[in-house]
Design a protein around this motif. Structure first.
Motif: not given
Length: 418
Positions: A40, A45, A65, A69
């Motif tokens: 991701d 993340k 993701g 994003v």
């Protein structure tokens, strides 16, 4: 007469295509991908410091993701992942996420279609993606490759290029079964849209035989599907002709993976379990700084790692989801110990650079470092460049974290005080 002949010829070509797909495995998604790790791009993340080691164990990577994003953080993720020996896929959640860079670096483009969401998730998103490729990306690529072409020919080749790109992509037909997930919110899946095993089978068969989807993705997104997922997979496996069956959601260890694969999944997709490795690693490295130094012997480091890395830790649990890994605990200790060694060495170099009043962000010598030695066997691209990128991000820390340089914000050490 000509029209009848053309119609018969087209039907014959279609029949030959069906026979070829049936007799030959024409699916662009490799059948031997048993385990895919989803990366991701969202800054929260994180990736482990020596992520190339961990990712060398999985069969493929998928960048994508459902939330936060952007084209920028997608390209930052590609900065860190391009050049690894592991195949790299791009699963864009927005039309503008497909860029020239992602097109060049991804081994496979995965295009999602949600079978139990709203019409926007099935058709609207795809329409926006096709429009973006046809009207923006493809013409740009044609003009860069052949700037002398007239507008008429640019338009022709852009149209041809769009068709070719989509024909080479793999379409993922999603069945989203967790209505409380970000994936469900993005695709308009509510509790009423969750499918029974038989309903899932029926839509999967339509995707396989009518939509020609290369992947049927049963998605539980963060939760384990358990008995219902198993029942659904047992119906899907004998019903599909060409599509690979992927499962994602809540896979915490090897037992979960074995249950899902035994039920009929060709491939398991793991995301959170991998990002959890980085979260735990940040704490491990802070502890190592307090208790160890660069000159710690191999034996002492091994003993220290055995105390702090065990079967219940995220590293061993992630590795246990990979069918080809025989001893996840041993491998987790090996990779964690190598990471500690590389981190302590980088800290020493940072201190030396500070003492000599050099900017540790400008030039990072990586030859003969533990970091470079560790990742060299699993990198197909420029090893020095990737090692320098990782080292620079690790040393600069919060500076790169704030500016997002080279994907630095996604490394486990990017938020650590130094």
């Amino acid at each position: 007469m000509r029209r009848d002949f053309a119609a018969r010829a087209e039907r014959a070509a279609d029949l030959l295509g069906v026979l070829a797909r049936t007799a030959l495995d024409s699916n662009p998604v490799p059948a031997d991908w048993e385990h895919v790790t989803k990366i991701d791009p969202e800054g929260a993340k994180k990736l482990p410091l020596l992520y190339p080691l961990w990712l060398a164990e999985t069969d493929a990577l998928s960048v994508g993701g459902s939330a936060d994003v952007t084209p920028a953080n997608t390209e930052a993720a590609f900065d860190l992942l391009t050049g690894l020996s592991t195949p790299l896929c791009h699963e864009p959640s927005g039309a503008d996420h497909v860029t020239e860079r992602s097109h060049e670096d991804a081994d496979l483009l995965l295009i999602p279609e949600v079978l139990n969401g709203n019409s926007e998730a099935l058709v609207g998103t795809l329409g926006k993606a096709v429009e973006s490729i046809r009207e923006t990306l493809a013409p740009k690529l044609v003009r860069e490759k052949a700037p002398w072409l007239s507008s008429r020919f640019v338009d022709y080749f852009a149209d041809l290029g769009t068709t070719m790109l989509l024909s080479q992509a793999a379409f993922e037909a999603y069945i989203v079964q967790n209505p409380d997930s970000a994936a469900a919110r993005e695709s308009g899946v509510s509790a009423e849209d969750v499918l029974s095993p038989r309903e899932a089978k029926q839509r999967a068969m339509a995707a396989d035989r009518h939509l020609d989807s290369e992947i049927l993705y049963l998605e539980y997104s963060g939760t384990f599907g358990g008995v219902k997922a198993v029942e659904t997979l047992e119906l899907l496996a004998p019903a599909l002709s060409r599509a690979r069956i992927w499962y994602g959601g809540g896979l915490a260890d090897g037992e979960d993976v074995a249950e899902i694969r035994d039920a009929g999944a060709d491939t398991v997709v793991v995301g959170d379990a991998f990002h959890d490795v980085a979260a735990a690693e940040a704490e491990l490295l802070s502890l190592a700084e307090a208790e160890l130094d660069t000159d710690t012997s191999k034996e002492s480091l091994r003993a220290w790692t055995e105390v702090h890395v065990d079967a219940d830790g995220p590293g061993a649990r992630y590795l246990s989801t990979i069918p080809s890994v025989d001893d996840p605990v041993r491998l987790a200790r090996e990779y964690s110990g190598t990471t500690v060694r590389a981190w302590l060495e980088l800290q020493k170099r940072r201190e030396q650079a500070t003492e000599s009043e050099e900017d540790s962000r400008s030039t990072v010598p990586v030859r003969r470092t533990a970091l470079r030695v560790a990742i060299a066997p699993v990198v197909d691209g420029d090893i020095d460049q990737l090692a320098a990128t990782i080292a620079r991000a690790a040393l600069a820390g919060r500076h790169d974290d704030e500016n997002g340089e080279h994907g630095a914000a996604q490394l486990s050490v990017s938020g650590m005080e130094k």
